[in-house]
Write a protein that holds these residues in place. Structure first.
Motif, PDB file in Angstrom:
ATOM      1  N   ASN A  10      36.212  37.608  40.206  1.00  0.00           N
ATOM      2  CA  ASN A  10      37.509  38.034  39.686  1.00  0.00           C
ATOM      3  C   ASN A  10      37.397  38.496  38.224  1.00  0.00           C
ATOM      4  O   ASN A  10      37.890  39.561  37.851  1.00  0.00           O
ATOM      5  CB  ASN A  10      38.514  36.883  39.832  1.00  0.00           C
ATOM      6  CG  ASN A  10      39.879  37.242  39.279  1.00  0.00           C
ATOM      7  OD1 ASN A  10      40.075  37.248  38.072  1.00  0.00           O
ATOM      8  ND2 ASN A  10      40.812  37.555  40.160  1.00  0.00           N
ATOM      9  N   LEU A  35      37.946  48.485  44.205  1.00  0.00           N
ATOM     10  CA  LEU A  35      37.009  47.649  43.458  1.00  0.00           C
ATOM     11  C   LEU A  35      35.603  47.970  43.969  1.00  0.00           C
ATOM     12  O   LEU A  35      35.387  48.045  45.182  1.00  0.00           O
ATOM     13  CB  LEU A  35      37.316  46.164  43.664  1.00  0.00           C
ATOM     14  CG  LEU A  35      38.707  45.699  43.201  1.00  0.00           C
ATOM     15  CD1 LEU A  35      38.917  44.219  43.535  1.00  0.00           C
ATOM     16  CD2 LEU A  35      38.923  45.949  41.713  1.00  0.00           C
ATOM     17  N   PHE A  81      35.718  41.924  37.989  1.00  0.00           N
ATOM     18  CA  PHE A  81      36.549  43.066  38.358  1.00  0.00           C
ATOM     19  C   PHE A  81      37.704  43.267  37.395  1.00  0.00           C
ATOM     20  O   PHE A  81      38.245  44.370  37.292  1.00  0.00           O
ATOM     21  CB  PHE A  81      37.000  42.967  39.815  1.00  0.00           C
ATOM     22  CG  PHE A  81      35.875  43.314  40.754  1.00  0.00           C
ATOM     23  CD1 PHE A  81      35.326  44.586  40.740  1.00  0.00           C
ATOM     24  CD2 PHE A  81      35.334  42.369  41.613  1.00  0.00           C
ATOM     25  CE1 PHE A  81      34.265  44.920  41.572  1.00  0.00           C
ATOM     26  CE2 PHE A  81      34.282  42.685  42.448  1.00  0.00           C
ATOM     27  CZ  PHE A  81      33.736  43.952  42.434  1.00  0.00           C
ATOM     28  N   ASN A  82      38.091  42.219  36.671  1.00  0.00           N
ATOM     29  CA  ASN A  82      39.080  42.439  35.613  1.00  0.00           C
ATOM     30  C   ASN A  82      38.535  43.416  34.574  1.00  0.00           C
ATOM     31  O   ASN A  82      39.279  44.219  34.019  1.00  0.00           O
ATOM     32  CB  ASN A  82      39.473  41.118  34.946  1.00  0.00           C
ATOM     33  CG  ASN A  82      40.462  40.341  35.812  1.00  0.00           C
ATOM     34  OD1 ASN A  82      41.099  40.905  36.716  1.00  0.00           O
ATOM     35  ND2 ASN A  82      40.578  39.054  35.558  1.00  0.00           N
ATOM     36  N   ARG A 135      38.877  46.835  36.015  1.00  0.00           N
ATOM     37  CA  ARG A 135      40.284  47.239  35.998  1.00  0.00           C
ATOM     38  C   ARG A 135      40.733  47.786  34.637  1.00  0.00           C
ATOM     39  O   ARG A 135      41.674  48.561  34.554  1.00  0.00           O
ATOM     40  CB  ARG A 135      41.172  46.059  36.411  1.00  0.00           C
ATOM     41  CG  ARG A 135      41.267  45.901  37.933  1.00  0.00           C
ATOM     42  CD  ARG A 135      42.207  46.952  38.513  1.00  0.00           C
ATOM     43  NE  ARG A 135      42.226  46.953  39.982  1.00  0.00           N
ATOM     44  CZ  ARG A 135      41.679  47.912  40.744  1.00  0.00           C
ATOM     45  NH1 ARG A 135      41.060  48.941  40.192  1.00  0.00           N
ATOM     46  NH2 ARG A 135      41.774  47.862  42.053  1.00  0.00           N
TER      47      ARG A 135
HETATM   48  C1  LIG Z   1      42.076  38.012  39.301  1.00  0.00           C
HETATM   49  O1  LIG Z   1      42.962  36.924  39.529  1.00  0.00           O
HETATM   50  C2  LIG Z   1      44.192  37.060  38.876  1.00  0.00           C
HETATM   51  C3  LIG Z   1      44.969  35.763  39.124  1.00  0.00           C
HETATM   52  O2  LIG Z   1      44.976  35.474  40.492  1.00  0.00           O
HETATM   53  C4  LIG Z   1      44.943  38.266  39.420  1.00  0.00           C
HETATM   54  O3  LIG Z   1      46.144  38.432  38.732  1.00  0.00           O
HETATM   55  C5  LIG Z   1      44.067  39.497  39.198  1.00  0.00           C
HETATM   56  O4  LIG Z   1      44.673  40.625  39.789  1.00  0.00           O
HETATM   57  C6  LIG Z   1      42.695  39.290  39.812  1.00  0.00           C
HETATM   58  N1  LIG Z   1      41.869  40.435  39.459  1.00  0.00           N
HETATM   59  C7  LIG Z   1      41.388  41.248  40.357  1.00  0.00           C
HETATM   60  C8  LIG Z   1      40.542  42.377  39.814  1.00  0.00           C
HETATM   61  O5  LIG Z   1      41.549  41.120  41.546  1.00  0.00           O
END
Ligand SMILES: *[C@@H]1O[C@H](CO)[C@@H](O)[C@H](O)[C@H]1NC(C)=O
Ligand SMILES: *[C@@H]1O[C@H](CO)[C@@H](O)[C@H](O)[C@H]1NC(C)=O
Ligand SMILES: *[C@@H]1O[C@H](CO)[C@@H](O)[C@H](O)[C@H]1NC(C)=O
Ligand SMILES: *[C@@H]1O[C@H](CO)[C@@H](O)[C@H](O)[C@H]1NC(C)=O
Ligand SMILES: *[C@@H]1O[C@H](CO)[C@@H](O)[C@H](O)[C@H]1NC(C)=O
Ligand SMILES: *[C@@H]1O[C@H](CO)[C@@H](O)[C@H](O)[C@H]1NC(C)=O
Ligand SMILES: *[C@@H]1O[C@H](CO)[C@@H](O)[C@H](O)[C@H]1NC(C)=O
Length: 647
Positions: free
Chosen positions: A243, A258, A246-247, A250
């Motif tokens: 997660n 992704l 991928f943030n 993003r």
């Molecule tokens: C990572 O997790 C957070 C909290 O659940 C969410 O808001 C976010 O979209 C996630 N990021 C991705 C890239 O999926």
């Protein structure tokens, strides 16, 4: 950020709702997905490089990737393989890129293409051609530099027109093309250069194509590695926080699929360092996490293969890479289906339909036994008598200035004083390894990565020989890092007790060792020195009509090692061996290179010391198993930690 792509997509999407049979590939930014033929598409892809296996095995390895449940392959184009001589292009045989991509399409894959111009990949010079280093004046790599871009632009004008008909939207299988390669890890951070490449790719490939970039999972990399108009993707290995990673993507790709462009199910090896392995449990866990949230993933590597010939590269600090590119990948170097492969296949099967074709069995391997070899000629006299080009100059010249790419150059001079005992020969400028001879007698080895070897105190009591002969070996150019100026030969003068040695004669080996050397002129056997670089050959008979894969184990029947060199089966260059260092001990011999039902030949260029003693004949073994994990002094290379924090 992606207006142009968006517009393209809308056009493709609307055309395709009208005409479902039309091939189309693009990105749906609203639904955060790739779309293929109007439907959402998730890829599970594997990296494979056509250069790293004989062409006769392309279909075998791709088929094994297909039965794993992959629906895409990803591949590099290594520029140096196609333009070995400046302006002369080779797309034949093992370099037939179009045939390789068409074969992948025939099996059912879509193709993700990484055309560089820089490629990395533990390949010689990261895929750059050696001749870029001929003239170093005003040259800069991977940025807006006239000399560099002139070569890149000419290459792309040859390569990219061949790719255009292979694009998915043109009836082919190529769904996306990468711009540069992990550019954010390179210190130049030249956005104009990335823009220049993007525009050139668009000019040759059209607007109707997904261009992408890939960078490490950190904002510093993405800041320098991304370019407007190319979709930003990231790479990371098992055990990473999915997660969080991928943030980062993003931030540079707020909408769209992704993508992990390099997910590492194994890792690279380095000579002298422990063999790298990656645990199946960690791969399966992170893979499952990614697929469950719809991530598009490419395994780097799914099949690694072999750095045959002189194609392996080196890492910063000058640590060369071994010949095997097994990579601890799901499909092993000889094509074996590992338990890692089966575990990955099970996870893929949870998310995508698996093909009905059964997983193939392993190919057969055979121990052809002991092969007797005999001394043919010293390397010094072989190169001197066959050299395509010798020249003289006051100071030593670099390989590239002399027109030499790989293998060897001999640097010779006449000492004006035979009293050399105890004098210090300073070879600090050597790139990479020097085999030093007085006349034909070995007096030592200097290696750039071993600082204590560079000042060689001559031990040659009573020697009256005045000819100093230095055989310099190129062990592969740096494939990665901020300094790509890895020229070979000598970058400094050579001194004897502080005096600069002058009047050098240099003889290049040209392409003498690209394939097995032949045409030996008789050496006087009394001159045979088992501790000098020598060439040995031997024959063995293959009785099968369909030979099997085998492995060269560079030891004699009495278990003494050949030390370091290059080995050939028939005419084929198997690559470098260095079993006394490890971790790689055996060299892979693919069955298509064996001659059925007849005599086959082995050739060894042993650079240090053959285990023959003074016998002039000895042996090596052909066995039915690989050894890639001999214990070494240095720890395994750090997993996924190679990208430096430049920004
Ligand atoms: C990572 O997790 C957070 C909290 O659940 C969410 O808001 C976010 O979209 C996630 N990021 C991705 C890239 O999926
Ligand atoms: C195939 O080779 C792999 C790796 O060498 C081994 O683990 C596996 O058991 C072999 N498969 C079969 C069916 O023999
Ligand atoms: C480094 O060079 C020295 C001097 O030649 C030699 O004794 C030593 O074995 C070398 N070290 C390695 C790791 O090869
Ligand atoms: C070698 O020595 C000569 C004479 O001292 C000098 O002109 C030259 O620059 C030196 N070359 C290198 C690479 O240092
Ligand atoms: C050659 O010998 C002379 C005197 O014996 C000495 O001054 C000179 O430095 C030597 N040259 C080299 C290159 O060793
Ligand atoms: C180098 O070669 C030239 C021409 O052959 C000769 O005149 C000169 O004396 C040589 N220098 C040395 C130090 O041997
Ligand atoms: C190996 O066989 C070839 C021909 O089959 C022959 O020309 C050559 O001399 C043989 N070499 C040795 C070392 O026996």
């Amino acid at each position: 950020m992606y207006e142009r792509l968006c517009v393209t997509l809308i056009i493709i999407a609307s055309v395709c709702t009208l005409c479902r049979s039309q091939r189309s590939f693009g990105i749906d930014f609203d639904r955060n997905t790739f779309v293929k033929d109007g439907k959402p598409f998730q890829y599970v892809s594997g990296s494979v490089h056509m250069y790293r296996m004989p062409r006769a095995y392309w279909a075998d390895r791709l088929q094994r990737m297909w039965t794993a449940g992959l629906n895409a392959i990803q591949t590099y184009v290594f520029w140096d393989q196609h333009e070995l001589v400046e302006g002369v292009y080779n797309f034949e045989d093992n370099n037939d890129l179009v045939a390789f991509i068409q074969l992948a399409q025939k099996i059912g894959f879509v193709v993700i293409l990484r055309v560089g111009p820089y490629g990395c990949g533990e390949h010689e010079f990261g895929g750059f051609p050696w001749w870029l280093l001929r003239d170093l004046n005003n040259l800069e790599f991977r940025q807006m530099n006239t000399a560099y871009l002139k070569a890149v632009t000419r290459w792309m004008s040859v390569l990219l027109p061949q790719i255009r008909p292979l694009l998915y939207n043109n009836g082919g299988s190529v769904i996306s093309v990468q711009v540069e390669n992990e550019y954010g890890s390179y210190p130049a951070c030249d956005h104009n250069y990335m823009g220049y490449l993007r525009d050139m790719f668009r000019q040759y490939l059209g607007d109707n194509l997904v261009l992408f970039t890939v960078d490490g999972n950190g904002l510093g990399y993405l800041r320098c590695g991304t370019v407007k108009g190319a979709y930003a993707t990231i790479d990371f290995g098992p055990g990473t926080n999915v997660n969080e990673s991928f943030n980062y993507q993003r931030q540079y790709a707020p909408h769209g699929p992704l993508v992990n462009t390099e997910f590492y199910p194994g890792w690279l090896d380095l000579w002298g360092h422990q063999h790298s392995t990656v645990s199946t449990e960690s791969i399966v866990k992170t893979l499952d996490e990614m697929l469950s949230i719809g991530v598009n993933v490419n395994f780097y590597m799914f099949f690694g293969g072999t750095n045959f010939g002189f194609t392996s590269g080196a890492d910063p600090g000058y640590i060369p890479q071994p010949t095997s590119y097994d990579y601890d990948a799901p499909i092993s170097e000889p094509g074996d289906i590992t338990s890692k492969y089966m575990a990955i296949r099970n996870v893929i099967g949870k998310y995508l339909p698996l093909p009905s074709t059964p997983v193939p069995g392993n190919n057969t391997k055979k121990a052809y036994g002991s092969v007797r070899l005999s001394f043919k000629q010293s390397l010094l006299s072989y190169i001197t008598s066959h050299s395509p080009f010798c020249t003289t100059s006051s100071y030593p010249k670099r390989f590239e200035e002399l027109g030499q790419n790989q293998a060897f150059v001999i640097y010779s001079t006449i000492l004006n004083n035979t009293e050399v005992q105890g004098k210090v020969l300073d070879l600090s400028g050597v790139r990479d390894r020097a085999y030093v001879l007085l006349g034909e007698k070995s007096i030592g080895i200097a290696y750039r990565a071993n600082s204590s070897s560079l000042k060689l105190t001559i031990q040659a009591p009573g020697n009256r020989e005045t000819h100093l002969n230095i055989i310099v070996e190129n062990m592969g150019r740096l494939n990665y890092g901020g300094d790509l100026f890895d020229t070979k030969g000598f970058v400094n003068n050579i001194t004897l007790d502080g005096q600069v040695l002058v009047n050098w004669t240099m003889c290049i080996s040209g392409s003498l060792f690209d394939e097995a050397p032949t045409d030996f002129t008789m050496n006087k056997f009394e001159d045979f020195d088992p501790n000098a670089p020598n060439i040995y050959t031997g024959n063995f008979s293959v009785t099968d009509q369909a030979p099997s894969d085998t492995f060269l184990l560079p030891t004699t029947i009495s278990n003494s090692y050949w030390e370091k060199g290059v080995a050939y089966i028939n005419r084929y260059n198997l690559g470098r061996y260095w079993p006394i260092l490890g971790p790689q001990v055996t060299l892979y011999i693919p069955s298509p290179w064996l001659l059925p039902s007849t005599t086959n030949s082995l050739t060894m260029i042993e650079l240090q010391s053959s285990p023959c003693g003074n016998e002039q004949t000895c042996s090596i073994e052909l066995v039915d198993f690989p050894i890639l994990d001999k214990p070494t002094l240095m720890p395994a290379p750090l997993l996924y930690k190679r990208k430096p924090q430049y920004h």
